[in-house]
Design an enzyme around this catalytic site. Structure first.
Site, PDB file in Angstrom:
ATOM      1  N   ASP A   4      37.473  24.333  47.566  1.00 50.03           N
ATOM      2  CA  ASP A   4      37.535  25.406  46.577  1.00 50.03           C
ATOM      3  C   ASP A   4      38.781  25.183  45.738  1.00 50.03           C
ATOM      4  OD1 ASP A   4      37.496  27.853  45.136  1.00 50.03           O
ATOM      5  OD2 ASP A   4      36.564  28.871  46.833  1.00 50.03           O
ATOM      6  N   ASN A  57      28.286  24.591  45.536  1.00 52.76           N
ATOM      7  CA  ASN A  57      28.178  26.026  45.319  1.00 52.76           C
ATOM      8  C   ASN A  57      29.190  26.588  44.331  1.00 52.76           C
ATOM      9  OD1 ASN A  57      27.185  28.729  46.033  1.00 52.76           O
ATOM     10  ND2 ASN A  57      29.123  28.967  47.127  1.00 52.76           N
ATOM     11  N   TYR A 123      26.329  30.779  30.885  1.00 52.82           N
ATOM     12  CA  TYR A 123      25.966  30.857  32.302  1.00 52.82           C
ATOM     13  C   TYR A 123      24.500  30.512  32.509  1.00 52.82           C
ATOM     14  CZ  TYR A 123      25.616  32.592  37.079  1.00 52.82           C
ATOM     15  OH  TYR A 123      25.404  32.695  38.438  1.00 52.82           O
ATOM     16  N   LYS A 127      22.974  27.182  34.567  1.00 52.51           N
ATOM     17  CA  LYS A 127      22.128  27.295  35.751  1.00 52.51           C
ATOM     18  C   LYS A 127      20.748  26.686  35.522  1.00 52.51           C
ATOM     19  CE  LYS A 127      25.213  29.159  38.350  1.00 52.51           C
ATOM     20  NZ  LYS A 127      25.760  28.413  39.509  1.00 52.51           N
ATOM     21  N   THR A 158      28.419  40.154  45.515  1.00 54.71           N
ATOM     22  CA  THR A 158      29.524  39.208  45.636  1.00 54.71           C
ATOM     23  C   THR A 158      30.658  39.637  44.719  1.00 54.71           C
ATOM     24  OG1 THR A 158      28.698  37.834  43.820  1.00 54.71           O
ATOM     25  CG2 THR A 158      27.896  37.304  46.044  1.00 54.71           C
TER      26      THR A 158
END
Length: 219
Positions: A4, A57, A123, A127, A158
């Site tokens: 990360d 991810n 975005y 994706k 999230t």
């Protein structure tokens, strides 16, 4: 291997794994930078001797704005992390899997790679690109023992969603109202799908964008 750009979160995840009896190592990585991704994969192989599966991810939502108002800086950053980052990860993961003749990769796309959302042009584009990149790579390595799939989460509770809604109950209610099952998803429900895609139980599944969205896209 846990990677990360955020050190605190990465180390926290490692500790959670250790606390449940597992083994983990954290490597700070910006997936938009080739040298850091290469170092991550090298570290995984040098530590464990091989690379069996990978979950790509990392992602950011960027700044919400209509297409004509999306800044070039925002566009470039979202594409760099969400799309280029997935490509770079596969670029260095696949050669290691080819050495062993098998492997599984799961890329995080989104239900917004299948449907549009006003105010999120970068975005949604990133994706959608992940889905097409996943399909292309899956076909390229289908006979090499490497399976490559994508997971497409829907409205999942999230930190990213909290940033989008600003924690406002009325905005959360709007998102929830669009879900046929009547609730938001939990991160663990997406994780279960990823684990399955990485497992031998999904041995005949490749090139697939698995939607985990409570029926949102089916509407």
């Amino acid at each position: 291997m846990v990677a990360d750009v955020q050190t605190d979160g990465g180390k926290e995840t490692v500790q959670m794994i250790i606390d449940t009896g597992g083994e983990a190592i954290f490597v700070k990585t910006d997936v938009s930078k080739a040298a850091e991704v290469m170092a991550l994969v090298d570290s995984a192989v040098s530590t464990y001797g091989r690379l069996d599966c990978a979950f790509n991810n990392a992602g950011i939502e960027g700044t919400m704005a209509p297409t004509a108002d999306c800044t070039e800086e925002n566009w470039d950053r979202v594409i760099a992390v969400n799309l280029k980052g997935v490509w770079l990860c596969m670029k260095y993961e696949i050669p290691e899997m080819l050495k062993r003749g098998n492997g599984a990769i799961v890329n995080t796309a989104s239900f917004l790679g299948l449907v549009g959302l006003q105010g999120a042009p970068a975005y949604c584009t990133s994706k959608g690109g992940v889905i097409q990149l996943t399909r292309t790579a899956a076909l390229e390595y289908a006979t090499k023992g490497i399976r490559i799939n994508a997971v497409c989460p829907g409205v999942i509770r999230t930190p990213m969603l909290e940033r989008v809604t600003g924690g406002k109950p009325e905005l959360e209610a709007l998102f929830t109202a669009r879900e046929p099952v009547g609730r938001m998803g939990a991160p663990g429900e997406v994780a279960e799908a990823v684990v399955w895609l990485c497992s031998d139980a999904a041995s005949f599944v490749t090139g697939h964008p698995l939607v985990v969205d409570g029926g949102f896209v089916a509407q």
